[in-house]
Scaffold this active site. Structure first.
Site, PDB file in Angstrom:
ATOM      1  N   LYS A  22       0.842  -1.209   0.000  1.00 28.01           N
ATOM      2  CA  LYS A  22       0.000   0.000   0.000  1.00 28.01           C
ATOM      3  C   LYS A  22       0.873   1.252   0.000  1.00 28.01           C
ATOM      4  CE  LYS A  22      -1.728   1.501   4.095  1.00 28.01           C
ATOM      5  NZ  LYS A  22      -1.338   2.893   4.393  1.00 28.01           N
ATOM      6  N   ASN A  23       1.857   1.262   0.911  1.00 32.26           N
ATOM      7  CA  ASN A  23       2.620   2.495   1.098  1.00 32.26           C
ATOM      8  C   ASN A  23       3.638   2.738  -0.007  1.00 32.26           C
ATOM      9  OD1 ASN A  23       1.072   3.018   3.276  1.00 32.26           O
ATOM     10  ND2 ASN A  23       2.587   2.377   4.800  1.00 32.26           N
ATOM     11  N   ARG A  97      -4.179  10.017   3.976  1.00 34.50           N
ATOM     12  CA  ARG A  97      -3.118  11.008   4.165  1.00 34.50           C
ATOM     13  C   ARG A  97      -2.089  10.931   3.050  1.00 34.50           C
ATOM     14  NH1 ARG A  97      -2.241  13.780   8.698  1.00 34.50           N
ATOM     15  NH2 ARG A  97      -0.093  13.987   8.000  1.00 34.50           N
ATOM     16  N   ASP A 121      -5.362  12.289  12.788  1.00 37.26           N
ATOM     17  CA  ASP A 121      -5.295  10.872  12.479  1.00 37.26           C
ATOM     18  C   ASP A 121      -5.404  10.078  13.766  1.00 37.26           C
ATOM     19  OD1 ASP A 121      -3.907   8.254  11.681  1.00 37.26           O
ATOM     20  OD2 ASP A 121      -3.997   9.367   9.808  1.00 37.26           O
ATOM     21  N   ASP A 309       4.358  -0.029  12.074  1.00 37.86           N
ATOM     22  CA  ASP A 309       3.163  -0.644  11.496  1.00 37.86           C
ATOM     23  C   ASP A 309       3.025  -2.126  11.866  1.00 37.86           C
ATOM     24  OD1 ASP A 309       2.479   1.759  10.387  1.00 37.86           O
ATOM     25  OD2 ASP A 309       3.256   1.302   8.400  1.00 37.86           O
TER      26      ASP A 309
HETATM   27  N1  EPU Z   1       6.737  14.122  11.071  1.00 37.30           N
HETATM   28  C1  EPU Z   1       6.922  15.443  11.445  1.00 37.30           C
HETATM   29  N2  EPU Z   1       6.945  16.398  10.454  1.00 37.30           N
HETATM   30  C2  EPU Z   1       6.792  16.095   9.131  1.00 37.30           C
HETATM   31  C3  EPU Z   1       6.596  14.729   8.755  1.00 37.30           C
HETATM   32  C4  EPU Z   1       6.585  13.775   9.758  1.00 37.30           C
HETATM   33  O1  EPU Z   1       7.075  15.749  12.612  1.00 37.30           O
HETATM   34  O2  EPU Z   1       6.841  17.001   8.291  1.00 37.30           O
HETATM   35  C5  EPU Z   1       6.712  13.084  12.125  1.00 37.30           C
HETATM   36  C6  EPU Z   1       5.331  12.415  12.223  1.00 37.30           C
HETATM   37  O3  EPU Z   1       4.455  13.183  13.020  1.00 37.30           O
HETATM   38  C7  EPU Z   1       5.681  11.072  12.823  1.00 37.30           C
HETATM   39  C8  EPU Z   1       7.073  10.769  12.247  1.00 37.30           C
HETATM   40  O4  EPU Z   1       7.575  12.021  11.766  1.00 37.30           O
HETATM   41  O5  EPU Z   1       5.795  11.193  14.204  1.00 37.30           O
HETATM   42  C9  EPU Z   1       7.058   9.752  11.102  1.00 37.30           C
HETATM   43  O6  EPU Z   1       6.237  10.192  10.062  1.00 37.30           O
HETATM   44  P1  EPU Z   1       6.486   9.809   8.527  1.00 37.30           P
HETATM   45  O7  EPU Z   1       6.423  11.085   7.756  1.00 37.30           O
HETATM   46  O8  EPU Z   1       7.705   8.968   8.417  1.00 37.30           O
HETATM   47  O9  EPU Z   1       5.227   8.922   8.232  1.00 37.30           O
HETATM   48  P2  EPU Z   1       4.176   9.081   7.063  1.00 37.30           P
HETATM   49  O10 EPU Z   1       4.858   9.319   5.773  1.00 37.30           O
HETATM   50  O11 EPU Z   1       3.101  10.005   7.480  1.00 37.30           O
HETATM   51  C10 EPU Z   1       4.249   6.534   6.442  1.00 37.30           C
HETATM   52  C11 EPU Z   1       3.239   5.434   6.294  1.00 37.30           C
HETATM   53  C12 EPU Z   1       2.762   4.981   7.660  1.00 37.30           C
HETATM   54  C13 EPU Z   1       3.959   4.519   8.461  1.00 37.30           C
HETATM   55  C14 EPU Z   1       5.004   5.650   8.540  1.00 37.30           C
HETATM   56  C15 EPU Z   1       6.275   5.252   9.248  1.00 37.30           C
HETATM   57  C16 EPU Z   1       2.206   5.924   4.205  1.00 37.30           C
HETATM   58  C17 EPU Z   1       0.986   6.309   3.472  1.00 37.30           C
HETATM   59  N3  EPU Z   1       2.119   5.883   5.517  1.00 37.30           N
HETATM   60  O12 EPU Z   1       3.566   7.617   7.063  1.00 37.30           O
HETATM   61  O13 EPU Z   1       1.894   3.878   7.440  1.00 37.30           O
HETATM   62  O14 EPU Z   1       3.560   4.153   9.758  1.00 37.30           O
HETATM   63  O15 EPU Z   1       5.350   6.085   7.203  1.00 37.30           O
HETATM   64  O16 EPU Z   1       6.852   4.154   8.660  1.00 37.30           O
HETATM   65  O17 EPU Z   1       3.223   5.615   3.604  1.00 37.30           O
HETATM   66  C18 EPU Z   1       0.065   2.450   7.828  1.00 37.30           C
HETATM   67  O18 EPU Z   1       0.287   1.950   6.721  1.00 37.30           O
HETATM   68  O19 EPU Z   1      -0.732   1.929   8.649  1.00 37.30           O
HETATM   69  C19 EPU Z   1       0.771   3.675   8.201  1.00 37.30           C
HETATM   70  C20 EPU Z   1       0.362   4.469   9.178  1.00 37.30           C
END
Ligand code: EPU
Length: 426
Positions: A22-23, A97, A121, A309
């Site tokens: 998915k991701n 998201r 979220d 995850d």
């Molecule tokens: N963060 C910030 N500022 C930013 C971006 C992120 O503070 O500008 C923080 C977030 O608040 C969080 C941490 O950094 O505490 C990690 O966030 P990240 O940006 O790495 O996660 P994401 O891109 O929002 C993706 C996956 C998630 C997965 C995370 C970590 C997708 C669509 N989602 O989220 O997947 O948990 O990376 O590996 O790719 C899931 O599939 O169930 C899921 C939640």
């Protein structure tokens, strides 16, 4: 309301296929926006989030056609116009998201992007500051207007960007913006999840110049244009890991076909320490367990650390393991919400900030529980597999966002599980 009704007690035995992540898929689909013409992506999961991303791309002016390859895997052909629309509406963005990932491609292709802020979220606050600051360093003017991120840049310029945290989404947005920027962008402390490597591989096939793939320093030399490609999405390591935990918890024997054990090193190592036998196979891996699992500690971290995850699935296993376990969650502050639901099944979990102490019990007892997000939902289903009696997991639209027909796949491995109208929830 539909629920997954699970009757505990069955061992999971057999073989289960795993398709694309998915991701990864959602980001590959967004990246198609970078090239005019028809990009084809194969090995897609038939999940709700992919359907929403398809609608979003259509709203951006793309033609989107689903395909099916001879081996039965699903694919999509995305035909991108010369100039896509630049506005991503709230009613789609709020549902996934990952739609924020159209920001970088739209801005760099059209000079303008208007993407709804995704909002809160269930797993915690998910800020976008690193996405925004990185794009600003590349010369974008960014405002938050009436709930939208509005970004403008005639021509993005290469920049040196240091991420405070290796954010998956920020790395993806910044790379997809940089590939068509003028000059060189260096991103330090970049995320290096397999899904990022998958995206970068597709971008390189499209003609992007990217150095350092798979490391935390990426160097991107902007090019004038990219070309559409045919790409096969990487296997879903989180779904594969979910099957590994399910096999170990139920003292089962499951071959996970199509998965890459190398993408799950720490998680599979933990299962080995719990007493499971993990065997790498040419087309996946096999997990066998004959005893009650032994407890192990977990610290979630960006890749290659233990994935957040898989944290709920790990807690589900640890709640019936022999011994105590300490879980430290470093990514999402509200992910322990799920423990309150698990407690309804008799699990002994105490949380304090980003730590949880799990006291393994011999048995859980089936109960009505609610999924609060994708992984919490599947964690509750796993708990239901080992609980005495019947567990009804509600709010299963969360599970359908990330798992393809979970109940059918579990039944094929011997579980007693069905999707029914709830007799418990109103
Ligand atoms: N963060 C910030 N500022 C930013 C971006 C992120 O503070 O500008 C923080 C977030 O608040 C969080 C941490 O950094 O505490 C990690 O966030 P990240 O940006 O790495 O996660 P994401 O891109 O929002 C993706 C996956 C998630 C997965 C995370 C970590 C997708 C669509 N989602 O989220 O997947 O948990 O990376 O590996 O790719 C899931 O599939 O169930 C899921 C939640």
């Amino acid at each position: 309301m539909q629920v997954l009704r699970v009757t505990g007690g069955a061992r999971l035995v057999g073989e289960v296929p795993v398709v694309g992540a998915k991701n990864s898929t959602l980001k590959l689909m967004s990246a198609a926006l970078l090239a005019e013409g028809a990009t084809h992506i194969d090995n897609l999961p038939a999940i709700a989030d992919v359907a929403i991303m398809r609608q979003l791309l259509e709203r951006l002016g793309c033609g989107v056609v689903e395909t099916r390859s001879p081996d039965g895997t699903e694919g999509v052909t995305i035909t991108v116009p010369q100039t896509p629309e630049s506005a991503a509406p709230y009613e789609l963005v709020r549902q996934i998201r990952a739609s924020i990932c159209v920001l970088g491609p739209l801005l760099t292709r059209t000079g303008h992007a208007r993407v709804a802020m995704p909002g809160g979220d269930n797993i915690g606050s998910r800020k976008l500051d690193m996405h925004i600051e990185g794009l600003q360093r590349m010369g974008a003017a960014i405002e938050i207007e009436h709930g939208f991120i509005v970004a403008r840049a005639q021509q993005l310029r290469g920049a040196s960007i240091w991420l405070d945290f290796p954010s998956v989404g920020a790395t993806e947005n910044l790379v997809t913006a940089a590939v068509l920027a003028q000059g060189t962008t260096v991103i330090d402390n970049a995320a290096r999840e397999p899904e990022i490597v998958d995206l970068l591989d597709m971008l390189v096939a499209m003609g992007a110049q990217i150095g350092g793939i798979g490391t935390s320093t990426l160097e991107i030399q902007g090019v004038d244009a990219l070309s559409p490609v045919h790409h096969v999405a990487v296997a879903d390591r989180i779904v594969a890991g979910t099957w590994a935990f399910a096999a170990a918890m139920t003292q089962g024997d499951v071959r996970v076909r199509g998965a890459m054990a190398a993408h799950l090193s720490i998680a599979l190592e933990k299962l080995t320490s719990a007493g499971a036998a993990v065997q790498e196979l040419p087309d996946g891996f096999r997990v066998t367990m004959t005893d009650r699992p032994k407890a192990f500690d977990v610290v979630t971290l960006p890749y290659p650390g233990f994935p957040t995850d898989l944290q709920p699935q790990a807690i589900a296993l640890l709640s019936i393991a022999e011994g105590d376990a300490m879980i430290t969650e470093n990514l999402f502050d509200a992910r322990f919400q799920f423990c309150d639901e698990l407690a309804r099944m008799g699990a002994q979990v105490r949380t304090d900030g980003h730590h949880a102490l799990v006291r393994g019990r011999h048995v859980l007892s089936g109960a009505p529980v609610q999924a609060t997000d994708i992984r919490a939902g599947v964690g509750l289903v796993l708990a239901g597999l080992v609980a005495e009696g019947v567990t009804e997991v509600g709010q299963i639209h969360h599970i359908d966002r990330g798992y393809v027909r979970l109940e059918e796949q579990m039944r094929a491995l011997g579980a007693t599980i069905e999707r029914v109208e709830s007799s418990t929830f109103g």
